[in-house]
Design a protein around this motif. Sequence first.
Motif, PDB file in Angstrom:
ATOM      1  N   MET A   1      39.651  53.929  53.842  1.00  0.00           N
ATOM      2  CA  MET A   1      39.601  54.707  51.972  1.00  0.00           C
ATOM      3  C   MET A   1      39.102  55.799  51.753  1.00  0.00           C
ATOM      4  O   MET A   1      37.760  55.431  53.027  1.00  0.00           O
ATOM      5  CB  MET A   1      40.130  54.160  51.083  1.00  0.00           C
ATOM      6  N   ILE A   2      39.028  56.865  51.881  1.00  0.00           N
ATOM      7  CA  ILE A   2      37.449  57.667  51.339  1.00  0.00           C
ATOM      8  C   ILE A   2      37.022  56.891  50.154  1.00  0.00           C
ATOM      9  O   ILE A   2      37.221  56.055  49.672  1.00  0.00           O
ATOM     10  CB  ILE A   2      38.187  59.064  51.490  1.00  0.00           C
ATOM     11  N   ASP A   3      36.183  58.307  49.491  1.00  0.00           N
ATOM     12  CA  ASP A   3      35.794  58.108  48.325  1.00  0.00           C
ATOM     13  C   ASP A   3      35.937  57.138  47.379  1.00  0.00           C
ATOM     14  O   ASP A   3      37.149  58.104  47.078  1.00  0.00           O
ATOM     15  CB  ASP A   3      35.029  59.855  48.050  1.00  0.00           C
TER      16      ASP A   3
ATOM     17  N   TYR B   1      36.909  42.115  50.315  1.00  0.00           N
ATOM     18  CA  TYR B   1      35.689  42.561  50.611  1.00  0.00           C
ATOM     19  C   TYR B   1      35.185  43.940  50.993  1.00  0.00           C
ATOM     20  O   TYR B   1      36.389  44.573  51.525  1.00  0.00           O
ATOM     21  CB  TYR B   1      35.569  41.358  51.987  1.00  0.00           C
ATOM     22  N   VAL B   2      34.442  44.283  50.660  1.00  0.00           N
ATOM     23  CA  VAL B   2      34.068  46.173  50.855  1.00  0.00           C
ATOM     24  C   VAL B   2      33.139  46.349  52.149  1.00  0.00           C
ATOM     25  O   VAL B   2      31.906  45.655  51.648  1.00  0.00           O
ATOM     26  CB  VAL B   2      34.251  47.379  50.172  1.00  0.00           C
ATOM     27  N   ASP B   3      33.655  46.775  53.556  1.00  0.00           N
ATOM     28  CA  ASP B   3      32.556  46.834  54.805  1.00  0.00           C
ATOM     29  C   ASP B   3      31.833  45.729  54.845  1.00  0.00           C
ATOM     30  O   ASP B   3      30.706  45.785  55.002  1.00  0.00           O
ATOM     31  CB  ASP B   3      31.802  48.048  53.620  1.00  0.00           C
ATOM     32  N   GLY B   4      32.306  44.222  54.769  1.00  0.00           N
ATOM     33  CA  GLY B   4      32.028  43.333  55.040  1.00  0.00           C
ATOM     34  C   GLY B   4      31.645  42.382  54.538  1.00  0.00           C
ATOM     35  O   GLY B   4      30.962  41.870  54.543  1.00  0.00           O
ATOM     36  N   VAL B   5      31.457  42.528  53.250  1.00  0.00           N
ATOM     37  CA  VAL B   5      30.038  42.183  51.966  1.00  0.00           C
ATOM     38  C   VAL B   5      31.041  42.009  51.061  1.00  0.00           C
ATOM     39  O   VAL B   5      32.315  43.321  50.195  1.00  0.00           O
ATOM     40  CB  VAL B   5      29.435  43.671  51.911  1.00  0.00           C
TER      41      VAL B   5
ATOM     42  N   ARG C   1      38.831  44.056  52.790  1.00  0.00           N
ATOM     43  CA  ARG C   1      39.296  43.421  53.909  1.00  0.00           C
ATOM     44  C   ARG C   1      39.690  41.924  53.251  1.00  0.00           C
ATOM     45  O   ARG C   1      39.412  42.297  52.234  1.00  0.00           O
ATOM     46  CB  ARG C   1      38.442  42.631  55.123  1.00  0.00           C
ATOM     47  N   PHE C   2      40.844  41.218  52.718  1.00  0.00           N
ATOM     48  CA  PHE C   2      41.390  40.087  51.865  1.00  0.00           C
ATOM     49  C   PHE C   2      41.319  39.125  52.417  1.00  0.00           C
ATOM     50  O   PHE C   2      42.659  38.628  53.633  1.00  0.00           O
ATOM     51  CB  PHE C   2      42.839  40.944  50.962  1.00  0.00           C
ATOM     52  N   GLU C   3      40.704  37.483  51.852  1.00  0.00           N
ATOM     53  CA  GLU C   3      40.985  37.102  52.489  1.00  0.00           C
ATOM     54  C   GLU C   3      41.232  35.410  51.210  1.00  0.00           C
ATOM     55  O   GLU C   3      41.192  36.066  50.276  1.00  0.00           O
ATOM     56  CB  GLU C   3      39.862  36.110  52.292  1.00  0.00           C
ATOM     57  N   HIS C   4      42.742  34.356  51.831  1.00  0.00           N
ATOM     58  CA  HIS C   4      42.600  33.705  50.834  1.00  0.00           C
ATOM     59  C   HIS C   4      42.554  32.259  51.718  1.00  0.00           C
ATOM     60  O   HIS C   4      42.524  32.139  52.850  1.00  0.00           O
ATOM     61  CB  HIS C   4      44.336  33.607  50.555  1.00  0.00           C
ATOM     62  N   LYS C   5      42.609  31.034  50.813  1.00  0.00           N
ATOM     63  CA  LYS C   5      42.131  30.024  51.146  1.00  0.00           C
ATOM     64  C   LYS C   5      43.430  28.872  51.135  1.00  0.00           C
ATOM     65  O   LYS C   5      44.367  29.129  52.090  1.00  0.00           O
ATOM     66  CB  LYS C   5      41.003  29.641  50.959  1.00  0.00           C
ATOM     67  N   THR C   6      43.711  28.525  50.690  1.00  0.00           N
ATOM     68  CA  THR C   6      44.818  26.554  50.558  1.00  0.00           C
ATOM     69  C   THR C   6      46.226  27.837  49.675  1.00  0.00           C
ATOM     70  O   THR C   6      47.248  27.572  50.355  1.00  0.00           O
ATOM     71  CB  THR C   6      44.520  25.471  49.992  1.00  0.00           C
ATOM     72  N   LYS C   7      46.334  28.323  48.734  1.00  0.00           N
ATOM     73  CA  LYS C   7      47.365  28.930  48.297  1.00  0.00           C
ATOM     74  C   LYS C   7      47.065  30.566  48.886  1.00  0.00           C
ATOM     75  O   LYS C   7      46.712  31.540  49.617  1.00  0.00           O
ATOM     76  CB  LYS C   7      47.225  28.968  46.875  1.00  0.00           C
ATOM     77  N   LYS C   8      48.776  31.014  48.698  1.00  0.00           N
ATOM     78  CA  LYS C   8      49.516  32.013  49.060  1.00  0.00           C
ATOM     79  C   LYS C   8      48.665  33.580  47.666  1.00  0.00           C
ATOM     80  O   LYS C   8      48.029  32.816  46.847  1.00  0.00           O
ATOM     81  CB  LYS C   8      50.773  32.203  48.740  1.00  0.00           C
ATOM     82  N   VAL C   9      48.836  34.120  48.338  1.00  0.00           N
ATOM     83  CA  VAL C   9      48.297  35.077  47.868  1.00  0.00           C
ATOM     84  C   VAL C   9      49.240  36.507  48.222  1.00  0.00           C
ATOM     85  O   VAL C   9      50.342  36.312  48.998  1.00  0.00           O
ATOM     86  CB  VAL C   9      46.715  35.960  48.048  1.00  0.00           C
ATOM     87  N   SER C  10      49.497  37.710  47.313  1.00  0.00           N
ATOM     88  CA  SER C  10      50.075  38.506  47.440  1.00  0.00           C
ATOM     89  C   SER C  10      49.365  40.125  46.935  1.00  0.00           C
ATOM     90  O   SER C  10      48.658  39.863  45.913  1.00  0.00           O
ATOM     91  CB  SER C  10      51.412  38.596  46.281  1.00  0.00           C
TER      92      SER C  10
END
Length: 237
Positions: free
Chosen positions: A1-3, A22-26, A57-66
């Motif tokens: 994405m841009i500015d 996460y944005v730019d790995g952070v 980047r989006f992460e999830h653990k045990t439950k589903k996300v949308s």
Amino acid sequence: MIDGNFKLYYTADATRGLIYVYVDGVYLATINQYSATTKYQKVWVSPILGAGEHTLRFEHKTKKVSIDAIEVIENDPPAAISDLNASNTGMNPGNVELTWTSVGDDDLTGTASSYLVRYSLNPITTENDWNNAIAFSNTKVPQVSGNLESLTVSGLDPRLTYHFAIKTRDEAGNLGGLSSGTTTSARSIASQRWPLANTMTPMAPGCTLALGPLAPIHQLISATITSQAKSATEPRS
Ligand SMILES: [Ca+2]
Ligand SMILES: [Ca+2]
């Protein structure tokens, strides 16, 4: 994405859990998508991110996300035009030519999408002035930043002095600031004076003097001058 920033649209229900952003790995934030009842089109709005390209980047653990949609919001408006100039071409009554240097879709970078041109009988130096000014509809397509632009504004009253201002719009609808320039007003006729084809010579009383030929603008003007006899007591010049 841009500015700018982004909106994450999702559906919340009893089967959904935490999503980590996460944005730019952070790591940036955690969104809890759990809801006892189903809720469509929930929106999470990110903070403003700095100018430049970013990786999400989006992460999830045990439950589903949308993730139903990600809307990128662009917050970087075009720069204000700094050298708007207005001049009259002289031959076309009611026309004024505007010139300026193009700015970008992001400040002075890139290519903007359109120009909003307005004019007024009063100076346009504040947002209030701008809101009260008259829009001149145009379909001009901006060039890449740094190029000379020109636009003819037509339909003006040649007897009046107008002030002009432009705002530049980018592809996201962001508007740049008010243009500025050393000359933002112009009469739409070249001059209040025009040459006479005839040589003024002493005329006998009652003679008429024809004006012409004149430039197109001056065809609006017709005149008959009648010389008058000088009185005997008036010194002759
Ligand atoms: Ca842009
Ligand atoms: Ca922009």
